[in-house]
Design a protein around this motif. Structure first.
Motif, PDB file in Angstrom:
ATOM      1  N   VAL A   1      53.430  37.826  19.428  1.00 45.57           N
ATOM      2  CA  VAL A   1      52.108  38.252  18.958  1.00 45.57           C
ATOM      3  C   VAL A   1      51.594  37.322  17.861  1.00 45.57           C
ATOM      4  CG1 VAL A   1      50.872  40.110  17.766  1.00 45.57           C
ATOM      5  CG2 VAL A   1      52.411  40.651  19.664  1.00 45.57           C
ATOM      6  N   VAL A   2      52.441  36.971  16.909  1.00 44.72           N
ATOM      7  CA  VAL A   2      52.019  36.090  15.811  1.00 44.72           C
ATOM      8  C   VAL A   2      51.652  34.709  16.349  1.00 44.72           C
ATOM      9  CG1 VAL A   2      52.848  34.892  13.746  1.00 44.72           C
ATOM     10  CG2 VAL A   2      53.269  37.328  14.018  1.00 44.72           C
ATOM     11  N   LEU A   3      52.466  34.176  17.252  1.00 42.25           N
ATOM     12  CA  LEU A   3      52.202  32.850  17.807  1.00 42.25           C
ATOM     13  C   LEU A   3      50.880  32.824  18.567  1.00 42.25           C
ATOM     14  CD1 LEU A   3      53.302  29.961  18.312  1.00 42.25           C
ATOM     15  CD2 LEU A   3      54.280  30.857  20.422  1.00 42.25           C
ATOM     16  N   TRP A   4      50.663  33.795  19.439  1.00 42.29           N
ATOM     17  CA  TRP A   4      49.424  33.797  20.212  1.00 42.29           C
ATOM     18  C   TRP A   4      48.210  34.121  19.349  1.00 42.29           C
ATOM     19  CZ3 TRP A   4      48.719  31.181  24.336  1.00 42.29           C
ATOM     20  CH2 TRP A   4      49.802  30.881  25.137  1.00 42.29           C
ATOM     21  N   THR A   5      48.376  34.893  18.300  1.00 39.67           N
ATOM     22  CA  THR A   5      47.269  35.148  17.370  1.00 39.67           C
ATOM     23  C   THR A   5      46.887  33.857  16.641  1.00 39.67           C
ATOM     24  OG1 THR A   5      47.991  37.426  17.076  1.00 39.67           O
ATOM     25  CG2 THR A   5      46.523  36.524  15.394  1.00 39.67           C
ATOM     26  N   ALA A   6      47.907  33.092  16.239  1.00 36.99           N
ATOM     27  CA  ALA A   6      47.635  31.815  15.567  1.00 36.99           C
ATOM     28  C   ALA A   6      46.948  30.835  16.510  1.00 36.99           C
ATOM     29  CB  ALA A   6      48.941  31.221  15.035  1.00 36.99           C
ATOM     30  N   ILE A   7      47.392  30.778  17.746  1.00 33.78           N
ATOM     31  CA  ILE A   7      46.759  29.874  18.725  1.00 33.78           C
ATOM     32  C   ILE A   7      45.315  30.292  18.982  1.00 33.78           C
ATOM     33  CG2 ILE A   7      46.796  29.174  21.162  1.00 33.78           C
ATOM     34  CD1 ILE A   7      49.880  29.234  20.961  1.00 33.78           C
ATOM     35  N   LEU A   8      45.092  31.579  19.150  1.00 35.80           N
ATOM     36  CA  LEU A   8      43.742  32.083  19.381  1.00 35.80           C
ATOM     37  C   LEU A   8      42.848  31.799  18.175  1.00 35.80           C
ATOM     38  CD1 LEU A   8      41.846  33.664  21.268  1.00 35.80           C
ATOM     39  CD2 LEU A   8      42.601  35.738  20.106  1.00 35.80           C
ATOM     40  N   ALA A   9      43.347  32.020  16.972  1.00 31.05           N
ATOM     41  CA  ALA A   9      42.572  31.743  15.759  1.00 31.05           C
ATOM     42  C   ALA A   9      42.234  30.268  15.655  1.00 31.05           C
ATOM     43  CB  ALA A   9      43.342  32.210  14.528  1.00 31.05           C
ATOM     44  N   PHE A  10      43.155  29.399  16.039  1.00 30.34           N
ATOM     45  CA  PHE A  10      42.904  27.959  16.009  1.00 30.34           C
ATOM     46  C   PHE A  10      41.752  27.597  16.940  1.00 30.34           C
ATOM     47  CE2 PHE A  10      43.666  23.816  18.028  1.00 30.34           C
ATOM     48  CZ  PHE A  10      43.511  22.989  16.923  1.00 30.34           C
ATOM     49  N   PHE A  11      41.796  28.102  18.179  1.00 35.30           N
ATOM     50  CA  PHE A  11      40.752  27.749  19.131  1.00 35.30           C
ATOM     51  C   PHE A  11      39.400  28.379  18.774  1.00 35.30           C
ATOM     52  CE2 PHE A  11      44.343  26.567  21.939  1.00 35.30           C
ATOM     53  CZ  PHE A  11      43.959  25.263  22.166  1.00 35.30           C
TER      54      PHE A  11
ATOM     55  N   ALA B   1      36.129  26.197  18.048  1.00 33.57           N
ATOM     56  CA  ALA B   1      34.866  26.444  18.765  1.00 33.57           C
ATOM     57  C   ALA B   1      33.714  26.664  17.788  1.00 33.57           C
ATOM     58  CB  ALA B   1      35.016  27.635  19.687  1.00 33.57           C
ATOM     59  N   ILE B   2      33.977  27.364  16.694  1.00 38.16           N
ATOM     60  CA  ILE B   2      32.933  27.631  15.695  1.00 38.16           C
ATOM     61  C   ILE B   2      32.525  26.322  15.002  1.00 38.16           C
ATOM     62  CG2 ILE B   2      32.470  28.741  13.472  1.00 38.16           C
ATOM     63  CD1 ILE B   2      34.122  31.120  14.490  1.00 38.16           C
ATOM     64  N   MET B   3      33.489  25.487  14.707  1.00 31.75           N
ATOM     65  CA  MET B   3      33.197  24.227  13.993  1.00 31.75           C
ATOM     66  C   MET B   3      32.468  23.223  14.869  1.00 31.75           C
ATOM     67  SD  MET B   3      36.592  23.798  11.694  1.00 31.75           S
ATOM     68  CE  MET B   3      35.914  22.639  10.534  1.00 31.75           C
ATOM     69  N   THR B   4      32.690  23.261  16.163  1.00 32.06           N
ATOM     70  CA  THR B   4      32.038  22.286  17.047  1.00 32.06           C
ATOM     71  C   THR B   4      30.678  22.793  17.528  1.00 32.06           C
ATOM     72  OG1 THR B   4      33.216  23.180  18.967  1.00 32.06           O
ATOM     73  CG2 THR B   4      34.174  21.261  17.843  1.00 32.06           C
TER      74      THR B   4
END
Length: 118
Positions: free
Chosen positions: A100-110, A114-117
């Motif tokens: 859960v922590v790993l996939w939450t971090a990956i999702l937050a990264f993407f 997306a917000i920055m681009t």
């Protein structure tokens, strides 16, 4: 005479055992080694070898692997086993938590990317 010395050595072996830590010859009924102070495992006189007792409650990293790849199963196993098999329950729960922590971090990264681009 050899027969008597053999029997004497067998009787001597039945009355003593050896410490796994320091190798000292100690009384068969000893619970703690008087030479090094280490607690001794259970002893079975029939085989003359000490046997470590296990109660089947050891955790295995395979439960962590299962919990990682199937986090719902890890969570369910944690809930079901937390009192009866705490080490296995913690391993399964830890695998689910890491997933859960790993996939939450990956999702937050993407999402951040997306917000920055945009």
């Amino acid at each position: 005479m050899d027969n008597q010395s053999t029997m004497a050595s067998q009787n001597d072996a039945r009355q003593f055992k050896f410490c796994q830590n320091c190798g000292a010859k100690i009384d068969i009924n000893a619970v703690i080694c008087p030479h090094c102070g280490v607690a001794l495992p259970a002893f079975t006189p029939a085989s003359s070898t000490p046997v470590a007792t296990t109660d089947g409650k050891e955790g295995s990293y395979w439960w962590s692997v299962l919990g990682f790849f199937i986090p719902v199963a890890g969570l369910v196993l944690y809930i079901v086993w937390r009192t009866s098999e705490p080490k296995s329950a913690n391993a399964a729960g830890l695998g689910a938590l890491i997933h859960v922590v790993l996939w939450t971090a990956i999702l937050a990264f993407f999402v951040t990317l997306a917000i920055m681009t945009a």
